[in-house]
Structures are given as C-alpha cells and as structure tokens.
Design a protein around this motif. Sequence first.
Motif, short mmCIF file in Angstrom:
data_model
loop_
_atom_site.label_atom_id
_atom_site.label_comp_id
_atom_site.label_asym_id
_atom_site.label_seq_id
_atom_site.Cartn_x
_atom_site.Cartn_y
_atom_site.Cartn_z
N ASP A 40 0.81 -1.21 0.00
CA ASP A 40 0.00 0.00 0.00
C ASP A 40 0.84 1.27 0.00
O ASP A 40 0.52 2.24 -0.70
CB ASP A 40 -0.94 0.01 1.21
CG ASP A 40 -2.06 -1.01 1.10
OD1 ASP A 40 -2.28 -1.53 -0.01
OD2 ASP A 40 -2.71 -1.29 2.13
N GLU B 286 0.89 4.11 -3.07
CA GLU B 286 0.67 5.56 -2.88
C GLU B 286 1.80 6.36 -3.52
O GLU B 286 1.55 7.38 -4.18
CB GLU B 286 0.58 5.87 -1.38
CG GLU B 286 0.12 7.27 -1.05
CD GLU B 286 -1.30 7.57 -1.52
OE1 GLU B 286 -1.57 8.75 -1.81
OE2 GLU B 286 -2.12 6.63 -1.60
N LYS C 108 1.77 7.04 -7.30
CA LYS C 108 0.92 8.10 -7.83
C LYS C 108 1.72 9.35 -8.19
O LYS C 108 1.24 10.22 -8.91
CB LYS C 108 -0.16 8.45 -6.81
CG LYS C 108 -1.14 7.33 -6.52
CD LYS C 108 -2.13 7.74 -5.43
CE LYS C 108 -3.08 6.59 -5.08
NZ LYS C 108 -4.01 6.99 -3.98
#
Length: 234
Positions: free
Chosen positions: A192, A196, A199
């Motif tokens: 995770d 992130e 991005k």
Amino acid sequence: MAEYILVAGAWLGSWAWEDVARDLRAAGHGAHPLTLSGLADKQDVPAGQETHVRDIVDEVERLGLRDVVLVGHSYAGIPVGQAAERIGDRLTRVVFVDANVPVDGESFASMWWQGQTAFEALLAEGDGSWWPLNAAEFDGQGLDSEQVARIASGGTPHPAATLTEPAVLERPLGELPATYIKCLLDGDEPMDDVAELLKSEHWRLVEMDTGHWPMFSQPRELARILHASVRVRA
C-alpha cells in the motif's frame, strides 16, 4: 553512463549482485555492489539503521561518484531510500527492487506484514538476529535448486537493530526520481505504501515475471531494466 550502487536485502552481501554487475559493466556502466555492516564479510561490524544509511552515503563519497543510481532490494530499500535524499545532486535515480520503502518514524519491524509483535518474536527466536530462510522457504520464487542453494548457503544472520530502528526522512519520498520493480511471483500488487508513492509523477513501475530474488532468477533481465532506468526522466 551511470554509476550503480547495488545493495541486497536481508542476509545477503555484495556477492549477490555478481551476475547483474557483470552485465551492467558490459553495457558501459560502473557497478558497485555493497555489503552493509553486520552482514556477509562485514558480519562482525555492529550496525543499526543509521549505520546502513551511512554505509551507502559513505560509499558514494569514498568513490567520488556522480550520476548515481542507488539500487535497493527488499529490506535494503529502507536505507537506500534515506541515502538517496542525502547524496543531493549526485543522484540520477533510485531503484527499489521488490523492496520495502522507508517511512519517516517507522521501522522494518513496525511495517512487517504480520505486525511488529510477530516480527519481534522472530528476532527472539533467533537470539536477537533475523536468521536466513531455509531452502524450502524459497519455493514458488522462480529459483532452481542451484540458485536456492547459493542464496541459502551464502546468507548470514541479519542484525536486529537495523530492523527495529526507525527511518528518518527529511523530504517526501515521492519527490525523488524512482523506479519500483515489482516481482510478480511474490505478489501481483505493490504494498500500500508503494502504491501511494507510485501516484507521484516522479515514480515509475516496472513488473518482472519472477520471484523476490531476481538478481539470481533473472539477472540479465534485471540488469536490462536497471540499464533502461537511466533513460527515464521524471
């Protein structure tokens, strides 16, 4: 051409990069595999998390390198990510190879997938060190028996303090030019925290159809991806 500092993950030393380094040098790059303190031929050197960050920064400075690509595999992504922001304009790119990434104030143990308590139990069982995997634990990672034997026989216990001391970041990691290599046999989605970061306009994702130790299972393909990474401009 670039100068690659190659840092392997838990239990491993500079020897893990022999095949990749050979191909990078054949392509005209500098390749500098690095053993972190407390591991392999440096296993008698006391080490904490900051020691490993300094190992990397000091190697760049000792060799007087510029156009540096820092490469961190697995655990080594944590000190490599911190070192990347410390070498300033010497850095061309940082490459995380199926790696953990540093999170300010967090450690490898605190981000362990089974939780810190479970990881600390592993350390207690290992008399304060994280012991290498046995051969059976490499199943399903795209490795043949010779490759498994090479990793299992060469691994040394990993010093606990490097795993339990927190990372320190002075700027958002997403601001660094980075490539993340996801090895699909070890899970088809990034963690995770990595998802992130991906991005960010400065980060790129590359997938490899192999397991968690591509420097052994697909060294030529890994070298090709590392070579191609220096042509990426964030």
